[in-house]
Design an enzyme around this catalytic site. Structure first.
Site, PDB file in Angstrom:
ATOM      1  N   GLU A  94      -4.559   8.208  10.006  1.00  0.00           N
ATOM      2  CA  GLU A  94      -4.868   7.754  11.362  1.00  0.00           C
ATOM      3  C   GLU A  94      -4.086   8.570  12.393  1.00  0.00           C
ATOM      4  OE1 GLU A  94      -3.834   3.656  11.166  1.00  0.00           O
ATOM      5  OE2 GLU A  94      -5.127   3.301   9.439  1.00  0.00           O
ATOM      6  N   GLU A 128      -6.811   1.681   5.893  1.00  0.00           N
ATOM      7  CA  GLU A 128      -5.858   2.202   4.902  1.00  0.00           C
ATOM      8  C   GLU A 128      -6.448   2.232   3.496  1.00  0.00           C
ATOM      9  OE1 GLU A 128      -3.793   1.259   8.495  1.00  0.00           O
ATOM     10  OE2 GLU A 128      -5.050  -0.034   7.236  1.00  0.00           O
ATOM     11  N   GLN A 155       0.283   4.828   8.906  1.00  0.00           N
ATOM     12  CA  GLN A 155       0.993   4.948  10.177  1.00  0.00           C
ATOM     13  C   GLN A 155       2.326   4.204  10.201  1.00  0.00           C
ATOM     14  OE1 GLN A 155      -0.845   3.628  14.132  1.00  0.00           O
ATOM     15  NE2 GLN A 155      -1.465   5.771  13.952  1.00  0.00           N
ATOM     16  N   ASP A 157       4.302  -1.099   7.087  1.00  0.00           N
ATOM     17  CA  ASP A 157       3.773  -2.464   7.199  1.00  0.00           C
ATOM     18  C   ASP A 157       2.265  -2.521   7.010  1.00  0.00           C
ATOM     19  OD1 ASP A 157       5.947  -1.628   9.119  1.00  0.00           O
ATOM     20  OD2 ASP A 157       6.284  -3.790   9.157  1.00  0.00           O
ATOM     21  N   PHE A 195      -0.564  -2.531   2.996  1.00  0.00           N
ATOM     22  CA  PHE A 195      -1.029  -3.573   2.083  1.00  0.00           C
ATOM     23  C   PHE A 195      -2.528  -3.544   1.803  1.00  0.00           C
ATOM     24  CE2 PHE A 195       2.962  -5.071   3.986  1.00  0.00           C
ATOM     25  CZ  PHE A 195       3.729  -5.112   2.832  1.00  0.00           C
ATOM     26  N   PRO A 196      -3.401  -3.202   2.762  1.00  0.00           N
ATOM     27  CA  PRO A 196      -4.813  -3.077   2.404  1.00  0.00           C
ATOM     28  C   PRO A 196      -5.073  -1.991   1.354  1.00  0.00           C
ATOM     29  CG  PRO A 196      -4.584  -3.300   4.772  1.00  0.00           C
ATOM     30  CD  PRO A 196      -3.207  -3.106   4.224  1.00  0.00           C
ATOM     31  N   HIS A 212       6.214  -3.959  12.296  1.00  0.00           N
ATOM     32  CA  HIS A 212       6.474  -2.525  12.387  1.00  0.00           C
ATOM     33  C   HIS A 212       7.878  -2.184  11.898  1.00  0.00           C
ATOM     34  CE1 HIS A 212       3.156  -3.102  15.247  1.00  0.00           C
ATOM     35  NE2 HIS A 212       2.865  -1.829  15.082  1.00  0.00           N
TER      36      HIS A 212
END
Length: 337
Positions: free
Chosen positions: A29, A60, A82, A85, A88-89, A129
């Site tokens: 990204e 992601e 990015q 955090d 996770f996806p 973040h």
């Protein structure tokens, strides 16, 4: 040699590998035209074109899923998530696909994939973040997990990660992107300009994954740390005057158990410091390794200073962030036991 920030060193590593190996690709990204949210990839798309360095949708799981397929077919993708955090996806693609593909294919396929992501707090990023998810990856067989603490290490380890035939999770402590941080958030910012770790060789070099570095030699107690905590621990040691040996793990999986063992056998005491939450953090594994390997050499219980078992608080960041004061108290405690 050149003076570089960690951001510049990471960019230089990707530049070297893009130039050296046409199979290397950079994507994620905003990493292309914009150059990344922290500018780590600035200028690379202009230099190598949109087919080698390109932007992706905000997805992601798609970024890592596409990278796994490319890696299985012989490419060497180095992708950016990015913020840590947001990984996770993509956890399914990393743990169920990338980490397993060599084993499940009986070595017909490998996965030379690097997933870069900024990690940790100290920048007022709040709970979404600022997380440090390293233990979620060190638990997974088939992955390597790296976390540098200097520009020199960042470049050498990233080159090693891109050249590795298996997937590497490359965590970047964003609090020290532009300079070391010794725990005083109200003090003057420090750059890498005057630090020996900011001296970075030009061109290609690599640092072996799996080898720790002794940042400070000592005989009284071993401090195990990584990333930003290397500098916070160093500040605490200076305040106490205790002759501590600070080991920068650098590689979290595989661990350099030999260096850890040799240090603890010499000092007889051990303190573990990390920013991530306490329960099931990497510190628990480090304590287990030290206890199993060095039990008869220990003069005191192994202690740890960590983040708290709570979401990272925005308003109370510096109560969560392990401070020199907290580490100082733990050093005194382990020395007096």
């Amino acid at each position: 040699m050149a003076r570089m920030s960690m951001i510049e060193a990471l960019r230089d590593a990707m530049d070297v590998m893009l130039d050296r190996d046409p199979k290397v690709l950079i994507f994620g990204e905003d990493v292309g035209y914009f150059g990344g949210v922290f500018r780590c990839t600035a200028g690379l798309q202009k230099k190598y074109g949109e087919e080698r360095v390109f932007d992706t949708p905000i997805n992601e799981s798609a970024i890592v899923g596409m990278a796994v397929g490319m890696a299985a077919q012989g490419m060497r993708p180095c992708v950016e998530v990015q913020f840590a955090d947001y990984v996770f996806p993509a956890y399914d693609q990393i743990t169920q696909e990338a980490a397993r593909i060599r084993h499940r294919s009986n070595q017909m396929f490998s996965c030379p994939l690097v997933v870069r992501m900024p990690t940790g707090g100290g920048i007022f990023g709040g709970q979404t973040h600022s997380q440090s998810p390293e233990s979620l990856f060190t638990h997974v067989a088939g992955l390597k997990v790296v976390l540098p603490s200097t520009p020199y290490d960042a470049k050498g380890l990233l080159i090693a990660a891109i050249e590795d035939p298996d997937p590497v999770i490359f965590l970047e402590p964003k609090r020290i992107y532009n300079g070391p941080f010794y725990g005083n958030h109200t003090g003057k910012s420090v750059t890498w300009a005057g630090h020996p770790g900011g001296e970075v060789p030009e061109g290609h070099y690599s640092i072996p994954i799996g080898k720790a570095d002794i940042r400070r030699e000592g005989t009284a107690v071993t401090v195990l740390a990584y990333g930003t905590m290397v500098y916070v621990a160093d500040a605490a040691v200076e305040q106490t005057g205790i002759d501590a040996e600070i080991i920068d793990l650098r590689s979290l999986l595989p661990l350099d158990v030999d260096t850890i063992r040799a240090s603890v056998e010499k000092t007889g005491r051990c303190l573990v410091v990390h920013e991530a939450t306490r329960t099931s953090g990497l510190g628990a594994e480090l304590i287990a390794e030290v206890q199993e390997s060095c039990f008869w050499h220990l003069h005191a219980p192994i202690l740890r200073v960590t983040g708290w078992d709570a979401p990272y608080p925005h308003a109370a960041e510096w109560d969560y962030f392990p401070s020199p004061a907290r580490i100082t108290r733990a050093l005194h405690q382990v020395m007096e036991a």
